[in-house]
Design a protein around this motif. Structure first.
Motif, mmCIF file in Angstrom:
data_model
loop_
_atom_site.group_PDB
_atom_site.id
_atom_site.type_symbol
_atom_site.label_atom_id
_atom_site.label_comp_id
_atom_site.label_asym_id
_atom_site.label_seq_id
_atom_site.Cartn_x
_atom_site.Cartn_y
_atom_site.Cartn_z
ATOM 1 N N THR A 1 -10.393 -4.878 28.058
ATOM 2 C CA THR A 1 -10.686 -4.467 26.674
ATOM 3 C C THR A 1 -10.363 -2.990 26.486
ATOM 4 O O THR A 1 -9.791 -2.587 25.463
ATOM 5 N N LEU A 2 -10.704 -2.194 27.472
ATOM 6 C CA LEU A 2 -10.441 -0.758 27.399
ATOM 7 C C LEU A 2 -8.944 -0.475 27.395
ATOM 8 O O LEU A 2 -8.483 0.481 26.761
ATOM 9 N N GLU A 3 -8.181 -1.299 28.111
ATOM 10 C CA GLU A 3 -6.730 -1.084 28.207
ATOM 11 C C GLU A 3 -5.997 -1.480 26.926
ATOM 12 O O GLU A 3 -4.998 -0.854 26.561
ATOM 13 N N LYS A 4 -6.477 -2.508 26.231
ATOM 14 C CA LYS A 4 -5.704 -3.114 25.143
ATOM 15 C C LYS A 4 -6.154 -2.719 23.747
ATOM 16 O O LYS A 4 -5.410 -2.921 22.783
ATOM 17 N N LEU A 5 -7.360 -2.161 23.619
ATOM 18 C CA LEU A 5 -7.860 -1.793 22.297
ATOM 19 C C LEU A 5 -7.983 -0.279 22.165
ATOM 20 O O LEU A 5 -8.226 0.420 23.157
#
Length: 420
Positions: A263-267
Motif C-alpha cells: 500500500t505504501l509503495e503504490k499509493l
C-alpha cells in the motif's frame, strides 16, 4: 444405507457445482449500468482492455473456487462419518492414553491431518491461481510454511475448544450449548487481544512505519479523531502479494494501526491518509465492538441450533453415521459440519452488516479528509492491484463481500458533493 447417503451427497454436490459454474460463467450479469459508463466507476476508465479481461477471468475462477471449496468441506465430513473414520480415530486415541486431554489431542490430530490432506489440492489450486495472475508473489516453500503454521495454530486452539466442549457435553447434557457460549465470550476477547502481538507475527514481520513524516500525518488524523495511537505499523507483505491493504485490529492496549508495504509503495500520501481515515472511522463508530456483539449473538443462536440438530441426527441416523452419542468424540466432525453450514447460511446477514459499516467508514473518511479524488483513485488502485470485480454477481456479493462493491464505493464518492 451408508452407500446411499454417500452417493446422494456426491450427486447433490456435483449438481450444485454445475449450477454455480453456469451462473458465474454464463448466467450472471456483471455489466456496468449504462448511466455509469465513462464515469470514474467504469473499469474502462482506469483499466486497459487486457486488464479488464484478466480481472474478469480471475474473479470468475476465484469465485467458483469459493463455492466449490465450502460445500466440499461438508462433503468430506459426511463421507468420513459414513466411513466410520472418526470412530476409528476415537478408538486409537483411547487405546493410546488413559488421560482424556491426551485422547482429545490424538483424536483431533487425526481429524485435522485428514482435513488438511483432503483440502490441500483446492488450497494449492487457489495459490497457483493467484500466482498465475500475479496477485501472489509467494514462493511454494513460503506458502507451505504458512499452511503449516496455520495448521498448528488452529490445532492448538481447537484442542482447547474440543476439550472444553466435550467436557461440557458430558457434564451438562441439555444445556452444554449455553455454558459453551458463556465460556466463548472471554475466550474470543482473549484471542482478539493477543492476535496483533502473538498470532499475526507468526506469519509476517511487523515494524514501526519507516516514513516518519507520513506517520506524523496519520497520528495527527488519529488525534483529530480522539484515537489514542502512538505508533503506526508497517508489515512486509510484498514478499507474498501484490495486493494492498490497511487495517486496525486488536483491542485495548494491543490495538494496532497497520499498513501493508505494498500500500505504501503504490499509493500517494493523500490516498494513504484517506485509507487510514476510513480505518479510523471504524474505531470512532465502534464497529469492532458491534462486530463482537453481533458475532457472539450469532454464536449463541448457532450453538443452540447445533445442539438441536446434533441430537436429532444422532437419534435418527446415529448408526448410519457411526456415532453412538453426542458425547462421543466421533460426533465432532458432525459438529464441525453443522456449524460450517450455519455459518454459510448466516454469512449474507453478517456480510450485509459489514458492508453497511464499511460504507459508514467511507463516509467518515471523506468527511475527515475532504479529498474525494484521493478516495476515488485509491479505490481504483485497490481494484487494479487485486483484480477485483467492480460489479460482481449478486450471489458473490451476498456470500463473499464484506465491503461494498467498488462500483458502490466510487459512486458514493462521485455523488458526495451533490448530496452535501
Amino acid at each position: 444405507m451408508s452407500r446411499k447417503w454417500a452417493s446422494r451427497t456426491i450427486i447433490v454436490y456435483l449438481i450444485f457445482i454445475a449450477a454455480i459454474y453456469w451462473y458465474l460463467f454464463y448466467g450472471a450479469d456483471t455489466e456496468i449500468p449504462a448511466a455509469l459508463k465513462g464515469t470514474s466507476a467504469d473499469p474502462a476508465v482506469f483499466l486497459n482492455g487486457r486488464e479488464q479481461e484478466i480481472s474478469s477471468e480471475y474473479s470468475k475462477i476465484r469465485n467458483f473456487l469459493f463455492f466449490l471449496s465450502t460445500p466440499y468441506e461438508w462433503v468430506f465430513y459426511m463421507l468420513i462419518l459414513l466411513a466410520g473414520l472418526p470412530r476409528l480415530f476415537e478408538r486409537w486415541a483411547q487405546s493410546s492414553s488413559k488421560k482424556t486431554v491426551v485422547q482429545n489431542g490424538i483424536f483431533l490430530f487425526w481429524i485435522s491431518a485428514s482435513t488438511l490432506l483432503a483440502t490441500m489440492p483446492l488450497n494449492y489450486i487457489g495459490y497457483r491461481l493467484s500466482r498465475f495472475y500475479h496477485i501472489s508473489t509467494q514462493t511454494v516453500p513460503s506458502w507451505m510454511k504458512d499452511e503449516l503454521i496455520g495448521f498448528w495454530v488452529n490445532f492448538g486452539l481447537m484442542w482447547i475448544v474440543l476439550t472444553v466442549l466435550y467436557w461440557l457435553i458430558r457434564k451438562y447434557e441439555k444445556k452444554w450449548w449455553l455454558y459453551a457460549w458463556l465460556l466463548s465470550v472471554p475466550f474470543t476477547l482473549f484471542l482478539m487481544f493477543i492476535q496483533p502481538v502473538i498470532i499475526d507475527p507468526l506469519y509476517n514481520d511487523f515494524y514501526p512505519l519507516k516514513d516518519k513524516q507520513l506517520e506524523k500525518q496519520i497520528l495527527q488524523l488519529a488525534a483529530k479523531a480522539d484515537i489514542p495511537a502512538e505508533h503506526v505499523y508497517e508489515v512486509n507483505m510484498s514478499e507474498k502479494t501484490n495486493s494492498m491493504n490497511a487495517y486496525v485490529n486488536g483491542i485495548g492496549s494491543n490495538s494496532r494501526i497497520v499498513l501493508w508495504d505494498t500500500t505504501l509503495e503504490k499509493l500517494s500520501d493523500d490516498e494513504i491518509l484517506f485509507i487510514m481515515a476510513h480505518e479510523m472511522g471504524h474505531y470512532v463508530e465502534k464497529h469492532l465492538y458491534f462486530g463482537i456483539a453481533g458475532y457472539l449473538s450469532l454464536s449463541l443462536a448457532g450453538l443452540w441450533l447445533a445442539s438441536r440438530i446434533m441430537n436429532y441426527f444422532i437419534r435418527r441416523w446415529g448408526r448410519t453415521f457411526k456415532i453412538s452419542s453426542v458425547s462421543s468424540l466421533a460426533s465432532f466432525p458432525l459438529f464441525l459440519l453443522i456449524t460450517s453450514v450455519l455459518l454459510f447460511i448466516s454469512s449474507p446477514l453478517a456480510n450485509y452488516v459489514a458492508r453497511y459499516e464499511e460504507m459508514r467508514a467511507d463516509t467518515y473518511a471523506i468527511k475527515m479528509t475532504e479529498d474525494k479524488e484521493a478516495g476515488i483513485h485509491s479505490f481504483q488502485e485497490l481494484t487494479k492491484s487485486g483484480l477485483s470485480e467492480v460489479n460482481p454477481p449478486f450471489l458473490v456479493k451476498l456470500f463473499r463481500y464484506t465491503h461494498p462493491t467498488m462500483l458502490e464505493r466510487i459512486q458514493m464518492l462521485e455523488n458526495w458533493e451533490e448530496k452535501n
